[in-house]
Design a protein around this motif. Structure first.
Motif, PDB file in Angstrom:
ATOM      1  N   ILE A  82      19.521 -50.042  29.026  1.00 28.28           N
ATOM      2  CA  ILE A  82      20.704 -49.189  28.896  1.00 28.28           C
ATOM      3  C   ILE A  82      21.883 -49.994  28.365  1.00 28.28           C
ATOM      4  CG2 ILE A  82      22.405 -47.831  30.188  1.00 28.28           C
ATOM      5  CD1 ILE A  82      20.108 -46.930  32.013  1.00 28.28           C
ATOM      6  N   ALA A  83      22.025 -51.248  28.814  1.00 31.43           N
ATOM      7  CA  ALA A  83      23.098 -52.108  28.321  1.00 31.43           C
ATOM      8  C   ALA A  83      22.954 -52.343  26.811  1.00 31.43           C
ATOM      9  CB  ALA A  83      23.087 -53.436  29.062  1.00 31.43           C
ATOM     10  N   VAL A  93      26.782 -47.526  20.362  1.00 32.96           N
ATOM     11  CA  VAL A  93      28.049 -46.779  20.322  1.00 32.96           C
ATOM     12  C   VAL A  93      29.089 -47.562  19.535  1.00 32.96           C
ATOM     13  CG1 VAL A  93      29.915 -45.794  21.697  1.00 32.96           C
ATOM     14  CG2 VAL A  93      27.558 -45.615  22.486  1.00 32.96           C
ATOM     15  N   VAL A 125      22.754 -42.613  22.977  1.00 37.33           N
ATOM     16  CA  VAL A 125      22.790 -43.477  24.160  1.00 37.33           C
ATOM     17  C   VAL A 125      22.559 -42.658  25.420  1.00 37.33           C
ATOM     18  CG1 VAL A 125      24.260 -44.960  25.573  1.00 37.33           C
ATOM     19  CG2 VAL A 125      24.253 -45.209  23.091  1.00 37.33           C
ATOM     20  N   SER A 163      14.471 -50.165  24.164  1.00 38.25           N
ATOM     21  CA  SER A 163      15.743 -49.509  23.827  1.00 38.25           C
ATOM     22  C   SER A 163      15.644 -48.819  22.474  1.00 38.25           C
ATOM     23  CB  SER A 163      16.876 -50.546  23.798  1.00 38.25           C
ATOM     24  OG  SER A 163      16.992 -51.205  25.040  1.00 38.25           O
ATOM     25  N   ALA A 209      26.828 -41.770  20.436  1.00 38.34           N
ATOM     26  CA  ALA A 209      27.070 -41.590  21.866  1.00 38.34           C
ATOM     27  C   ALA A 209      25.992 -40.713  22.504  1.00 38.34           C
ATOM     28  CB  ALA A 209      28.446 -40.968  22.085  1.00 38.34           C
ATOM     29  N   LEU A 268      24.009 -49.347  24.697  1.00 38.39           N
ATOM     30  CA  LEU A 268      25.455 -49.185  24.538  1.00 38.39           C
ATOM     31  C   LEU A 268      25.969 -49.863  23.275  1.00 38.39           C
ATOM     32  CD1 LEU A 268      26.630 -49.662  28.244  1.00 38.39           C
ATOM     33  CD2 LEU A 268      26.540 -47.526  26.935  1.00 38.39           C
ATOM     34  N   SER A 308      19.346 -43.208  27.634  1.00 39.16           N
ATOM     35  CA  SER A 308      19.553 -43.676  29.009  1.00 39.16           C
ATOM     36  C   SER A 308      18.815 -42.790  30.004  1.00 39.16           C
ATOM     37  CB  SER A 308      21.044 -43.702  29.341  1.00 39.16           C
ATOM     38  OG  SER A 308      21.738 -44.618  28.503  1.00 39.16           O
TER      39      SER A 308
END
Length: 517
Positions: free
Chosen positions: A384-385, A391, A169, A133, A166, A388, A173
């Motif tokens: 991806i989680a 953000v 992300v 990530s 944002a 987040l 992603s």
């Protein structure tokens, strides 16, 4: 280069003597040859080199090291390399004897037993998910600078702003989805993409080094300048903190071991490529650091804030600077791909032994692609989680990215510490082991105990240094004091969750005894 479609095990040369012997070798450990064995020496090297990814990590972290230690922080680079090379030597010796996917898990359980093995794998798996990530989010630092059209959300690309976070992300992603798809298609496609990417990164590193040295403003003696931090008492502590930069970068070199069941003659190849991936990364990275210090317009606050991008912008100008940024984007791509690949093989290996929830699903290998698809998808969703989180609070995400490195070092200790204990009991002993070509395996011989002991001491000291509650590292803005304790807290949480997930009361289907050879 023209890509060819993935082939079946028969097409891959499954009937060749070496691959047949590799499969027989694997069966001696109680496992069937399910993954497609098609990787050669360069692909094995590329797996480790792309995980380290000096073009990505030094691009991001140069300012961290310089800001804490001044130009003299350069010396933390060879110091960390020396410590990690001790670890790599231990890994090389055990990789020659246990050429199995999920290397950290397999090595630690065969040296330390089921509990240590499980937690070694657990620490590494969690760390790799977070690291993937962190690598993916780096696209936000690069792509909007290449073309403003990559700033899809809002107009401020700064990573700590609402729109920048944002957009980071979103870009991250998309990258995670792409690398997940590649990993699902098969290891041959993964290897093809990774090999091309590593070649591009190596060319980029050479280009950066040449550009920096040909635009040098000062001599190599700059590395003896402690800078502003040296004007304060207690410089040694600033120097120790600056070493975190090198510690963050030089990890993941053992990925060649994670792909052992997909590598031809892994007993011979993996030990070499583990050492080579770390050494090539150390040489290239050291030259980049030295060149940046020699070519930087100033050695002040601008360099601490702007880091390597600030130096390259002054040296290359707009056009060539953007060309290099494109190469950095490629490095970020293959770094994320390599981390997810290594993590999926680790998860597959643990699930194959029934050591994870939903093991039957996670251990299933697609017969056509020879790839464990479920782990790749699960890792992609988890990445991806975690993205987040950025953000909601970029400081927490940055802290998680830092803390996950501690888990990697703990996973390494789960191999080297019990390995030292076994060594003191006489490991390795018995008949001289050979590889698929009949040649003697790599070993440390009479230097084994000394090298292993130093590797354990180094690893323990590095865990303490990484986890030390420093506000300037974990809470630089001073807004969340609890973050300075993020290291110990995250380790404790990971252990507690690991205890809950540990397969209590389940007998391992392939128990291991006291290793002798």
């Amino acid at each position: 280069m023209t890509a060819t479609a993935p082939t079946s095990p028969t097409d891959q040369g499954a009937g060749s003597p070496t691959i047949r012997q590799d499969a027989d070798d694997l069966s001696a450990f109680g496992y069937d040859q399910q993954l497609h064995r098609s990787l050669g020496k360069f692909a094995s090297f590329a797996a480790g080199f792309s995980f380290v990814s000096i073009l990505t990590t030094i691009f991001q972290l140069f300012g961290l090291g310089f800001g804490f230690g001044g130009p003299a922080f350069f010396w933390t680079w060879p110091i960390v390399y020396a410590g990690q090379f001790l670890v790599a030597l231990c890994f090389a010796e055990i990789a020659a004897r246990y050429p199995l996917s999920g290397a950290i898990y397999q090595w630690s359980r065969r040296m330390g037993g089921e509990v240590i093995g499980w937690f070694g794998g657990w620490f590494m798996m969690i760390a790799q998910i977070v690291t993937a990530s962190a690598a993916a989010i780096a696209l936000q630092v690069v792509l909007p600078s290449v073309w403003s059209g990559f700033q899809i959300i809002g107009d401020d690309p700064t990573l700590t702003t609402t729109s920048g976070a944002a957009n980071a992300v979103l870009l991250g992603s998309i990258l995670i989805v792409v690398v997940t798809a590649i990993n699902c298609v098969g290891v041959r496609w993964m290897s093809l993409v990774n090999n091309i990417g590593v070649t591009c990164e190596l060319v980029g590193v050479v280009a950066v080094v040449l550009a920096l040295f040909t635009h040098a403003r000062r001599g190599p003696g700059v590395v003896f300048d402690t800078g502003v931090p040296g004007e304060q008492p207690g410089y040694i502590w600033a120097f120790i903190v600056s070493g975190l930069m090198a510690a963050y970068v030089m990890v993941g070199f053992g990925s060649a071991g994670e792909l052992a069941e997909e590598t031809k003659n892994p007993r011979r190849v993996a030990p070499r490529t583990i050492r080579m991936a770390l050494t090539v990364s150390a040489i290239g990275g050291g030259l980049m650091l030295l060149g940046a210090l020699m070519a930087a317009p100033t050695l002040g606050e601008e360099l601490a804030v702007g880091g390597l991008p600030y130096v390259l912008d002054s040296v290359l100008g707009s056009f060539w600077g953007k060309v290099l940024l494109c190469d950095v984007a490629v490095a970020i791509f293959i770094c994320t791909l390599a981390i997810q690949t290594a993590c999926s093989r680790l998860m597959f290996s643990m699930a194959r032994d029934g050591r994870l929830p939903f093991s039957s699903t996670l251990s299933h290998v697609n017969s056509r692609t020879g790839t464990p698809i479920a782990p790749a998808i699960l890792i992609g969703v988890a990445c991806i989680a975690i993205l987040l989180v950025n953000v909601g609070n970029s400081a927490i995400f940055a802290t998680l990215a830092s803390v996950c490195i501690i888990l990697i070092y703990l996973a390494y200790l789960a191999v080297t510490a019990p390995m030292l204990y076994r060594r003191l009991q006489g490991w390795p002993k018995g008949t001289v082991a050979v590889d698929a070509e009949g040649r003697k395996l790599f070993g440390l011989g009479r230097f084994g105990i000394v090298v292993n002991a130093l590797a354990v001491i180094y690893g323990a000291l590095m865990v303490i240094n990484l986890a030390w509650p420093r506000a300037e590292v974990f809470d630089p803005a001073g807004e969340m004091p609890i973050l300075r304790w993020a290291g110990p807290i995250c380790i404790a949480v990971t252990v507690l969750v690991g205890i809950a997930c540990f397969p209590h009361g389940k007998t391992h289907p392939r128990p291991v005894g006291n290793p002798t050879a």
